[in-house]
Scaffold this active site. Structure first.
Site, PDB file in Angstrom:
ATOM      1  N   LYS A 215      19.608 -66.280  31.739  1.00 38.77           N
ATOM      2  CA  LYS A 215      19.901 -67.707  31.609  1.00 38.77           C
ATOM      3  C   LYS A 215      20.425 -68.204  32.942  1.00 38.77           C
ATOM      4  O   LYS A 215      21.455 -67.737  33.435  1.00 38.77           O
ATOM      5  CB  LYS A 215      20.933 -67.945  30.502  1.00 38.77           C
ATOM      6  CG  LYS A 215      21.256 -69.427  30.295  1.00 38.77           C
ATOM      7  CD  LYS A 215      22.274 -69.603  29.167  1.00 38.77           C
ATOM      8  CE  LYS A 215      22.624 -71.062  28.962  1.00 38.77           C
ATOM      9  NZ  LYS A 215      23.629 -71.255  27.891  1.00 38.77           N
ATOM     10  N   LYS A 267      15.596 -68.386  30.162  1.00 37.95           N
ATOM     11  CA  LYS A 267      15.945 -69.798  30.006  1.00 37.95           C
ATOM     12  C   LYS A 267      16.434 -70.349  31.341  1.00 37.95           C
ATOM     13  O   LYS A 267      17.301 -69.724  31.961  1.00 37.95           O
ATOM     14  CB  LYS A 267      17.036 -69.932  28.937  1.00 37.95           C
ATOM     15  CG  LYS A 267      17.499 -71.354  28.674  1.00 37.95           C
ATOM     16  CD  LYS A 267      18.627 -71.380  27.637  1.00 37.95           C
ATOM     17  CE  LYS A 267      19.099 -72.800  27.375  1.00 37.95           C
ATOM     18  NZ  LYS A 267      20.228 -72.861  26.424  1.00 37.95           N
TER      19      LYS A 267
END
Length: 353
Positions: A215, A267
């Site tokens: 992320k 992400k």
């Protein structure tokens, strides 16, 4: 005298040296839609999609999110209605984010078994059951008055190991509420091991973990901050990944797998397709990606201005994630796209299924 199209073609073909006449012609497999469909390498199913949803405490009607046209903060009742629609369309799962009315330094509402968000999970499980995978975001940023993903020390720094204790408490509360899967998004070192241990100790061996393994500290999260009424002070660069780093994602994935992750995620999605491909090629478990709020907002804004074909851009972006290796895609268009596929796509979208 004006030549006909066929005459012009014949004239041009006569000028092409014989040694340049193609012997291999890939276009043969593109001649009709039936031919293209027959040899299509990548397809998209409703079951590949996960719908992120927001439930907000203390409201009596859904609240539109201005930076994300078409997305709302739900009431508990509207959440259930939208979740049922998604399930009926064949969407693979949903992931829930809570928007509390009050926040504190340690995000107490996240682990309170009687809080609105855990009550919403209970209602989802009771009314939706196993018709789709019910997931919950496990993080503190929506629930803390400082907007960070963990517990702060006196210097305002997120303390990794103190935060792990809170994550364990939240995981147990979400599991008791009825989630099938937990999505830890805080990027704390050791979070998967800490959560897995807590779940197993309480008898929740069957609750799976979808690790937000790679992320990144991205500028594309902007609209999400509105969606969760973020109180963020500063930034998250001390715990989310540096956008300049790709190889580092492999280490994060390996650590999460060693600690017991059942699935892993990259992400954001579109700016990190190279990372997604790299992770997908090496991961022994399914790999997902999250088409985040900024990616959604860009397509919606460009379409609203007439600059792109909205529906085709949506489908092309999702197909890109699948082509890069994603087993599943978290996208705010999940229910809409699943409805398109279920109802039979119009001609201009058929290349995508």
């Amino acid at each position: 005298m004006t030549s006909t199209p066929d005459q012009r073609v014949a004239d041009y073909r006569a000028q092409l040296p014989s040694h340049l006449t193609p012997s291999r012609r890939p276009r043969r497999l593109r001649t009709t839609e039936a031919m293209r469909s027959l040899v299509r390498e990548t397809t998209l199913r409703p079951a590949d999609l996960v719908l992120p949803m927001f439930v907000r405490e203390g409201i009596d009607a859904p609240v539109p999110i201005t930076s994300m046209p078409g997305v709302v903060q739900h009431t508990e009742d509207s959440l259930l209605e939208a979740a049922r629609k998604a399930a009926d369309r064949g969407v693979g799962g949903l992931i829930l984010f809570g928007v509390p009315a009050t926040k504190d330094a340690v995000g107490s509402a996240a682990s309170d078994p009687d809080s609105f968000v855990n009550r919403a999970i209970k209602r989802l499980r009771a009314e939706i059951g196993d018709d789709l995978v019910i997931m919950a975001d496990l993080c503190l940023d929506e629930f803390t008055d400082h907007g960070h993903c963990g517990v702060l020390d006196s210097r305002g720094t997120v303390d990794n190991d103190a935060t792990l204790v809170r994550y364990r408490e939240i995981a147990i509360a979400q599991a008791r509420a009825g989630v099938h899967m937990i999505g830890p998004s805080g990027m704390m070192d050791g979070q998967i091991a800490a959560i897995r241990d807590a779940l197993d100790a309480e008898g929740f061996e069957d609750v799976s973990i979808f690790a937000y393994s790679a992320k990144y500290a991205s500028a594309f999260y902007g609209p999400f901050r509105e969606a969760v009424d973020s109180s963020l002070e500063g930034d998250r660069r001390t715990y989310q990944q540096d956008p300049a780093n790709g190889r580092e994602a492999r280490q994060e994935v390996e650590l999460d797998l060693d600690e017991g992750a059942d699935l892993v995620m990259v992400k954001p999605g579109m700016p990190y397709l190279d990372v997604l491909r790299d992770v997908a090629e090496s991961s022994p478990v399914p790999v997902g990606t999250y088409q985040i709020s900024g990616e959604y907002a860009m397509i919606e804004a460009a379409a609203a201005n007439g600059w792109i074909d909205r529906d085709r851009a949506i489908m092309e972006s999702l197909l890109g994630f699948k082509r890069a290796g994603a087993s599943m895609i978290l996208t705010y268009w999940s229910s809409e796209v699943a409805g398109w596929i279920q109802d039979g796509l119009p001609e201009h979208l058929r290349p995508f299924v």
